[in-house]
Design an enzyme around this catalytic site. Structure first.
Site, PDB file in Angstrom:
ATOM      1  N   GLU A 274     -14.733   2.389   9.233  1.00  0.00           N
ATOM      2  CA  GLU A 274     -13.930   3.032  10.285  1.00  0.00           C
ATOM      3  C   GLU A 274     -14.630   4.276  10.831  1.00  0.00           C
ATOM      4  O   GLU A 274     -14.283   4.770  11.895  1.00  0.00           O
ATOM      5  CB  GLU A 274     -12.549   3.422   9.754  1.00  0.00           C
TER       6      GLU A 274
ATOM      7  N   SER B 158     -16.243   4.492   4.689  1.00  0.00           N
ATOM      8  CA  SER B 158     -15.627   3.342   5.357  1.00  0.00           C
ATOM      9  C   SER B 158     -16.279   3.024   6.695  1.00  0.00           C
ATOM     10  O   SER B 158     -16.740   3.921   7.413  1.00  0.00           O
ATOM     11  CB  SER B 158     -14.149   3.669   5.579  1.00  0.00           C
TER      12      SER B 158
ATOM     13  N   TYR C  61      -7.642   8.768  10.100  1.00  0.00           N
ATOM     14  CA  TYR C  61      -8.229   8.150   8.907  1.00  0.00           C
ATOM     15  C   TYR C  61      -9.751   8.148   9.014  1.00  0.00           C
ATOM     16  O   TYR C  61     -10.465   8.562   8.095  1.00  0.00           O
ATOM     17  CB  TYR C  61      -7.701   6.718   8.731  1.00  0.00           C
TER      18      TYR C  61
HETATM   19  P1  GDP Z   1      -8.474  -1.729   9.152  1.00  0.00           P
HETATM   20  O1  GDP Z   1      -9.591  -2.385   9.876  1.00  0.00           O
HETATM   21  O2  GDP Z   1      -8.933  -0.942   7.988  1.00  0.00           O
HETATM   22  O3  GDP Z   1      -7.565  -0.926  10.009  1.00  0.00           O
HETATM   23  O4  GDP Z   1      -7.627  -2.938   8.470  1.00  0.00           O
HETATM   24  P2  GDP Z   1      -6.279  -3.687   8.908  1.00  0.00           P
HETATM   25  O5  GDP Z   1      -6.202  -4.910   8.067  1.00  0.00           O
HETATM   26  O6  GDP Z   1      -5.099  -2.773   8.870  1.00  0.00           O
HETATM   27  O7  GDP Z   1      -6.523  -4.078  10.436  1.00  0.00           O
HETATM   28  C1  GDP Z   1      -7.560  -4.927  10.831  1.00  0.00           C
HETATM   29  C2  GDP Z   1      -7.430  -5.268  12.294  1.00  0.00           C
HETATM   30  O8  GDP Z   1      -6.294  -6.135  12.467  1.00  0.00           O
HETATM   31  C3  GDP Z   1      -7.182  -4.069  13.235  1.00  0.00           C
HETATM   32  O9  GDP Z   1      -8.007  -4.208  14.349  1.00  0.00           O
HETATM   33  C4  GDP Z   1      -5.721  -4.200  13.621  1.00  0.00           C
HETATM   34  O10 GDP Z   1      -5.418  -3.685  14.917  1.00  0.00           O
HETATM   35  C5  GDP Z   1      -5.574  -5.720  13.618  1.00  0.00           C
HETATM   36  N1  GDP Z   1      -4.181  -6.143  13.497  1.00  0.00           N
HETATM   37  C6  GDP Z   1      -3.525  -6.969  14.366  1.00  0.00           C
HETATM   38  N2  GDP Z   1      -2.258  -7.121  13.985  1.00  0.00           N
HETATM   39  C7  GDP Z   1      -2.082  -6.377  12.856  1.00  0.00           C
HETATM   40  C8  GDP Z   1      -0.968  -6.154  11.991  1.00  0.00           C
HETATM   41  O11 GDP Z   1       0.135  -6.651  12.186  1.00  0.00           O
HETATM   42  N3  GDP Z   1      -1.177  -5.344  10.902  1.00  0.00           N
HETATM   43  C9  GDP Z   1      -2.400  -4.771  10.650  1.00  0.00           C
HETATM   44  N4  GDP Z   1      -2.545  -4.012   9.559  1.00  0.00           N
HETATM   45  N5  GDP Z   1      -3.459  -4.960  11.463  1.00  0.00           N
HETATM   46  C10 GDP Z   1      -3.309  -5.761  12.538  1.00  0.00           C
END
Ligand code: GDP
Length: 336
Positions: free
Chosen positions: A124, A122, A145
């Site tokens: 990440e 990933s 993670y």
């Molecule tokens: P990730 O990149 O694998 O962690 O995928 P996510 O879809 O969970 O998050 C993507 C980005 O969106 C991250 O930088 C989060 O901090 C941002 N984000 C902002 N608001 C939200 C929210 O309400 N839910 C999630 N899941 N992410 C959010």
């Protein structure tokens, strides 16, 4: 006929990959832990695949699934995938994401060492660094993670040294109408679909300035397969090369649904739709992720078909208009 075992087959990536491998003529075996709502993604192909029950934390169940499938290729897509959850259950995240792969590699080495294995690595793993990331960029994860994915990625590397064909696909964020509702893209498209129907409750989001390199999962599974067909095992970055902010994603969704009447101030409409909730901000937030997939484009001949606007449209159409079936047909059309 080649045989593939997909762990996590009922997830977003598992279901797209299963469809793709069936098209290529594979016998597809898929492992699931239990019946979940996401099994519905498999209903169009349920008669063509064999579903096996197993848990990444339980070596005996993996051994049985592996023996039944006796696969030429394993795609390890099962995992605890949500960054915030990895802070709530870090040990379980490790047991699934690292322990699970460890168990699989050990089984492959003992039972059928010529089996090729794809590991879902990933973006990440990179953490906060400037610019485009490629296969040479150092890894600096910022969450349990990210650390679990880094450990699993490294484990593939050491088994590769021992002669196992193990590859890590470093996939940047990839989305679709089948994305889990906790991930930000799907959270937005689901809420916007409600909003368009007059349900005016506000959507709570965290950091809207975070930027991600969002691609379409249906495009990315083609790269997984291509990685296992190479002469030599290698790691590859899979990404679009573009990043967009969460704010931009919201704007694109609202525009796609015609929810920004002409003459209205865009920021005002976003403020009516979204409420920023500080509780959703993340420790270890990764501010901007953007991948350089030129190695994959060159060596695997891989290119994504769906761009940012196309991805948003596909997700909005599915959630707001119930057009999942159309989009499946479209993604297949785009591939051919
Ligand atoms: P990730 O990149 O694998 O962690 O995928 P996510 O879809 O969970 O998050 C993507 C980005 O969106 C991250 O930088 C989060 O901090 C941002 N984000 C902002 N608001 C939200 C929210 O309400 N839910 C999630 N899941 N992410 C959010």
């Amino acid at each position: 006929m080649k045989k593939a075992l997909i762990t996590g087959i009922s997830g977003q990536d598992g279901s797209y990959l299963a469809e793709y491998l069936l098209e290529l003529g594979y016998s597809v075996y898929g492992m699931v832990r239990r019946e979940t709502a996401t099994m519905r993604w498999l209903s169009p192909i349920q008669d063509k695949i064999e579903v096996l029950y197993g848990d990444m934390r339980d070596a005996a169940s993996l051994e049985v699934a592996f023996a039944k499938a006796s696969p030429d290729e394993v795609y390890n897509l099962a995992g605890q995938v949500f960054v915030p959850t990895s802070w709530q259950i870090p040990a379980e995240t490790f047991d699934i994401n690292v322990g699970g792969l460890t168990r699989l590699l050990n089984i492959i080495e003992r039972q059928k060492p010529d089996t090729r294995i794809y590991q879902a690595s990933s973006s990440e793993m990179y953490g906060n660094q400037n610019g485009l990331r490629n296969e040479q960029t150092g890894l600096a994860p910022t969450s349990p993670y990210g650390v679990s994915k880094t450990a699993a990625h490294r484990l593939c590397g050491v088994y590769r040294e021992r002669g196992i064909f193990a590859v890590g696909g470093i996939l940047f964020n990839h989305e679709s109408p089948r994305r889990g509702p906790e991930m930000v893209t799907r959270k937005i498209t689901l809420a916007a679909a409600d909003w368009a129907q007059g349900k005016k409750g506000k959507l709570k989001l965290g950091n809207m300035q975070a930027r991600r390199d969002w691609g379409f999962a249906g495009d990315y599974v083609r790269a997984m397969h291509a990685m296992l067909q190479q002469e030599k095992p290698n790691d590859y970055v899979i990404a679009t090369g573009e990043s967009h902010s969460v704010y931009e994603f919201v704007v694109e969704v609202l525009q796609c649904l015609d929810l920004v009447p002409s003459g209205r101030n865009l920021a005002e409409v976003v403020n009516e739709f979204v409420e920023v909730d500080p509780k959703l901000f993340r420790t270890g937030e990764i501010h901007d992720l953007r991948g350089d997939s030129s190695l994959a484009r060159r060596s695997l001949n891989w290119n994504p078909d769906v761009d940012f606007k196309g991805l948003v449209r596909m997700m909005v159409e599915s959630d707001a208009l119930g057009r999942e079936q159309d989009h499946v047909a479209k993604s297949q059309f785009l591939r051919s």
